[in-house]
Scaffold this motif. Sequence first.
Motif, PDB file in Angstrom:
ATOM      1  N   LEU A 178       0.923  -1.251   0.102  1.00 17.51           N
ATOM      2  CA  LEU A 178      -0.153  -0.019  -0.033  1.00 17.51           C
ATOM      3  C   LEU A 178       0.888   1.560   0.031  1.00 17.51           C
ATOM      4  O   LEU A 178       0.597   2.224  -0.884  1.00 17.51           O
ATOM      5  CB  LEU A 178      -0.914   0.011   1.204  1.00 17.51           C
ATOM      6  N   LEU A 179       1.846   1.140   0.860  1.00 16.73           N
ATOM      7  CA  LEU A 179       2.890   2.414   0.895  1.00 16.73           C
ATOM      8  C   LEU A 179       3.558   2.608  -0.521  1.00 16.73           C
ATOM      9  O   LEU A 179       3.646   3.994  -1.114  1.00 16.73           O
ATOM     10  CB  LEU A 179       3.882   2.202   1.760  1.00 16.73           C
ATOM     11  N   ASP A 180       4.012   1.549  -1.225  1.00 14.64           N
ATOM     12  CA  ASP A 180       4.693   1.695  -2.438  1.00 14.64           C
ATOM     13  C   ASP A 180       3.521   2.231  -3.598  1.00 14.64           C
ATOM     14  O   ASP A 180       4.074   3.040  -4.199  1.00 14.64           O
ATOM     15  CB  ASP A 180       5.457   0.087  -2.908  1.00 14.64           C
ATOM     16  N   ALA A 181       2.635   1.615  -3.475  1.00 15.92           N
ATOM     17  CA  ALA A 181       1.435   1.895  -4.520  1.00 15.92           C
ATOM     18  C   ALA A 181       0.997   3.744  -4.537  1.00 15.92           C
ATOM     19  O   ALA A 181       1.069   4.330  -5.160  1.00 15.92           O
ATOM     20  CB  ALA A 181       0.104   1.251  -4.230  1.00 15.92           C
ATOM     21  N   ASP A 182       0.871   3.900  -2.970  1.00 20.85           N
ATOM     22  CA  ASP A 182       0.568   5.377  -2.873  1.00 20.85           C
ATOM     23  C   ASP A 182       1.923   6.283  -3.158  1.00 20.85           C
ATOM     24  O   ASP A 182       1.745   7.321  -3.670  1.00 20.85           O
ATOM     25  CB  ASP A 182       0.346   5.470  -1.260  1.00 20.85           C
ATOM     26  N   ARG A 183       3.055   5.904  -2.951  1.00 18.97           N
ATOM     27  CA  ARG A 183       4.272   6.533  -3.137  1.00 18.97           C
ATOM     28  C   ARG A 183       4.287   6.705  -4.901  1.00 18.97           C
ATOM     29  O   ARG A 183       4.458   7.936  -5.364  1.00 18.97           O
ATOM     30  CB  ARG A 183       5.316   5.799  -2.695  1.00 18.97           C
ATOM     31  N   ARG A 209       1.613   6.870  -6.825  1.00 21.66           N
ATOM     32  CA  ARG A 209       0.543   7.557  -7.214  1.00 21.66           C
ATOM     33  C   ARG A 209       0.985   9.344  -7.114  1.00 21.66           C
ATOM     34  O   ARG A 209       0.945   9.991  -7.917  1.00 21.66           O
ATOM     35  CB  ARG A 209      -0.681   7.293  -6.611  1.00 21.66           C
ATOM     36  N   THR A 210       1.740   9.191  -5.822  1.00 23.53           N
ATOM     37  CA  THR A 210       2.171  10.676  -5.150  1.00 23.53           C
ATOM     38  C   THR A 210       2.982  11.174  -6.229  1.00 23.53           C
ATOM     39  O   THR A 210       3.167  12.261  -6.694  1.00 23.53           O
ATOM     40  CB  THR A 210       2.339  10.585  -3.898  1.00 23.53           C
ATOM     41  N   GLU A 211       3.985  10.452  -6.807  1.00 22.70           N
ATOM     42  CA  GLU A 211       5.149  10.595  -7.484  1.00 22.70           C
ATOM     43  C   GLU A 211       4.500  11.102  -8.862  1.00 22.70           C
ATOM     44  O   GLU A 211       5.110  12.152  -9.514  1.00 22.70           O
ATOM     45  CB  GLU A 211       6.072   9.693  -7.559  1.00 22.70           C
ATOM     46  N   THR A 212       3.744  10.466  -9.304  1.00 23.03           N
ATOM     47  CA  THR A 212       3.211  10.594 -10.593  1.00 23.03           C
ATOM     48  C   THR A 212       2.393  12.065 -10.530  1.00 23.03           C
ATOM     49  O   THR A 212       2.306  12.716 -11.496  1.00 23.03           O
ATOM     50  CB  THR A 212       1.947   9.385 -10.958  1.00 23.03           C
ATOM     51  N   ARG A 213       1.616  12.117  -9.321  1.00 26.26           N
ATOM     52  CA  ARG A 213       0.709  13.411  -9.334  1.00 26.26           C
ATOM     53  C   ARG A 213       1.740  14.635  -9.390  1.00 26.26           C
ATOM     54  O   ARG A 213       1.572  15.752  -9.495  1.00 26.26           O
ATOM     55  CB  ARG A 213      -0.017  13.244  -7.847  1.00 26.26           C
ATOM     56  N   ILE A 214       2.943  14.481  -8.632  1.00 24.01           N
ATOM     57  CA  ILE A 214       3.877  15.388  -8.501  1.00 24.01           C
ATOM     58  C   ILE A 214       4.395  15.792  -9.888  1.00 24.01           C
ATOM     59  O   ILE A 214       4.703  17.025 -10.226  1.00 24.01           O
ATOM     60  CB  ILE A 214       5.069  15.177  -7.312  1.00 24.01           C
ATOM     61  N   ALA A 215       4.605  14.783 -10.644  1.00 31.07           N
ATOM     62  CA  ALA A 215       5.226  15.163 -12.002  1.00 31.07           C
ATOM     63  C   ALA A 215       4.140  15.630 -12.772  1.00 31.07           C
ATOM     64  O   ALA A 215       4.610  16.806 -13.469  1.00 31.07           O
ATOM     65  CB  ALA A 215       5.478  13.719 -12.638  1.00 31.07           C
ATOM     66  N   VAL A 216       2.931  15.441 -12.628  1.00 30.99           N
ATOM     67  CA  VAL A 216       1.909  16.094 -13.381  1.00 30.99           C
ATOM     68  C   VAL A 216       1.864  17.643 -13.080  1.00 30.99           C
ATOM     69  O   VAL A 216       1.531  18.343 -13.677  1.00 30.99           O
ATOM     70  CB  VAL A 216       0.545  15.238 -13.407  1.00 30.99           C
ATOM     71  N   LEU A 217       1.494  17.831 -11.691  1.00 30.44           N
ATOM     72  CA  LEU A 217       1.409  19.069 -11.037  1.00 30.44           C
ATOM     73  C   LEU A 217       2.397  20.009 -11.431  1.00 30.44           C
ATOM     74  O   LEU A 217       2.532  21.255 -11.914  1.00 30.44           O
ATOM     75  CB  LEU A 217       1.300  19.017  -9.630  1.00 30.44           C
ATOM     76  N   GLY A 218       3.909  19.662 -11.513  1.00 26.89           N
ATOM     77  CA  GLY A 218       5.070  20.219 -11.933  1.00 26.89           C
ATOM     78  C   GLY A 218       4.925  20.566 -13.139  1.00 26.89           C
ATOM     79  O   GLY A 218       5.283  21.896 -13.705  1.00 26.89           O
ATOM     80  N   ASP A 248       7.476   8.310   3.206  1.00 27.39           N
ATOM     81  CA  ASP A 248       8.938   7.717   3.744  1.00 27.39           C
ATOM     82  C   ASP A 248       8.909   7.570   5.087  1.00 27.39           C
ATOM     83  O   ASP A 248       9.562   6.795   5.539  1.00 27.39           O
ATOM     84  CB  ASP A 248      10.058   8.785   3.154  1.00 27.39           C
ATOM     85  N   LEU A 249       8.518   8.619   6.012  1.00 25.87           N
ATOM     86  CA  LEU A 249       8.490   8.324   7.277  1.00 25.87           C
ATOM     87  C   LEU A 249       7.764   7.061   7.851  1.00 25.87           C
ATOM     88  O   LEU A 249       8.341   6.490   8.846  1.00 25.87           O
ATOM     89  CB  LEU A 249       8.027   9.554   8.173  1.00 25.87           C
ATOM     90  N   GLN A 282       1.159  19.846  -1.003  1.00 26.72           N
ATOM     91  CA  GLN A 282       0.637  18.943  -0.215  1.00 26.72           C
ATOM     92  C   GLN A 282       0.900  17.377  -0.778  1.00 26.72           C
ATOM     93  O   GLN A 282       1.017  16.511   0.061  1.00 26.72           O
ATOM     94  CB  GLN A 282      -0.792  19.178  -0.644  1.00 26.72           C
ATOM     95  N   ALA A 283       1.434  17.284  -1.879  1.00 24.17           N
ATOM     96  CA  ALA A 283       1.704  16.145  -2.539  1.00 24.17           C
ATOM     97  C   ALA A 283       3.181  15.702  -2.046  1.00 24.17           C
ATOM     98  O   ALA A 283       3.723  14.811  -1.514  1.00 24.17           O
ATOM     99  CB  ALA A 283       1.612  15.967  -4.065  1.00 24.17           C
ATOM    100  N   GLN A 284       3.987  16.777  -2.003  1.00 25.76           N
ATOM    101  CA  GLN A 284       5.316  16.669  -1.500  1.00 25.76           C
ATOM    102  C   GLN A 284       5.471  16.439  -0.039  1.00 25.76           C
ATOM    103  O   GLN A 284       6.158  15.434   0.344  1.00 25.76           O
ATOM    104  CB  GLN A 284       6.235  17.968  -1.887  1.00 25.76           C
ATOM    105  N   THR A 285       4.494  16.943   0.668  1.00 31.81           N
ATOM    106  CA  THR A 285       4.319  16.724   2.104  1.00 31.81           C
ATOM    107  C   THR A 285       4.053  15.086   2.401  1.00 31.81           C
ATOM    108  O   THR A 285       4.496  14.613   3.194  1.00 31.81           O
ATOM    109  CB  THR A 285       3.425  17.720   2.793  1.00 31.81           C
ATOM    110  N   HIS A 286       3.043  14.758   1.520  1.00 35.72           N
ATOM    111  CA  HIS A 286       2.458  13.351   1.545  1.00 35.72           C
ATOM    112  C   HIS A 286       3.703  12.535   1.251  1.00 35.72           C
ATOM    113  O   HIS A 286       3.862  11.441   2.098  1.00 35.72           O
ATOM    114  CB  HIS A 286       1.226  13.174   0.660  1.00 35.72           C
ATOM    115  N   LEU A 287       4.521  12.935   0.306  1.00 37.98           N
ATOM    116  CA  LEU A 287       5.569  11.820  -0.029  1.00 37.98           C
ATOM    117  C   LEU A 287       6.500  11.629   1.056  1.00 37.98           C
ATOM    118  O   LEU A 287       6.999  10.719   1.442  1.00 37.98           O
ATOM    119  CB  LEU A 287       6.331  12.647  -1.153  1.00 37.98           C
ATOM    120  N   VAL A 288       6.775  12.704   1.896  1.00 38.79           N
ATOM    121  CA  VAL A 288       7.617  12.565   3.092  1.00 38.79           C
ATOM    122  C   VAL A 288       6.942  11.836   4.324  1.00 38.79           C
ATOM    123  O   VAL A 288       7.676  10.948   4.909  1.00 38.79           O
ATOM    124  CB  VAL A 288       7.908  14.106   3.887  1.00 38.79           C
ATOM    125  N   ASP A 289       5.551  12.052   4.339  1.00 34.82           N
ATOM    126  CA  ASP A 289       5.005  11.190   5.294  1.00 34.82           C
ATOM    127  C   ASP A 289       4.997   9.785   4.915  1.00 34.82           C
ATOM    128  O   ASP A 289       5.268   8.852   5.869  1.00 34.82           O
ATOM    129  CB  ASP A 289       3.483  11.687   5.505  1.00 34.82           C
TER     130      ASP A 289
END
Length: 129
Positions: free
Chosen positions: A21-26, A28-37, A85-86, A76-83
């Motif tokens: 679940l963490l890997d899948a969320d990561r 999705r979040t990385e994809t979201r960061i790339a699209v938003l960027g 990783d933690l 928000q997406a970058q903060t979630h990525l840190v969360d």
Amino acid sequence: MTTQHRDAALSPSEQATIRQLLDADRQRTETRIAVLGHDRDEMIQSAAQSASDDEHDPEGTSTAFERAHIEALLDQAQTHLVDLDLAVERLHDGTYGICAKCGQRIAIERLMILPAAKMCVGCAAHHRH
């Protein structure tokens, strides 16, 4: 804060599920960061080519507002990525699934929905108020 690591430990199958679940969320979040960027970069490039400081689209919203909105979503997406990783670190050190506030086990159902959760439902609800 009392911690009850033995009582809170996840079973090996729960750990494997959470890791997936963490890997899948990561991902999705990385994809979201790339699209938003990409969206942000396109807006900046478009604004640089435009003569107007605050060009409006046909529906009336300002590009400055849209850029601010994209920046907020990106933060928000970058903060979630840190969360995330933690959460992986907690999974490795055996503290995953233990509420950071009260030290009790976080319900597996909550972790399945919010794998980066660091507080139980009760503490999270109290923390918001």
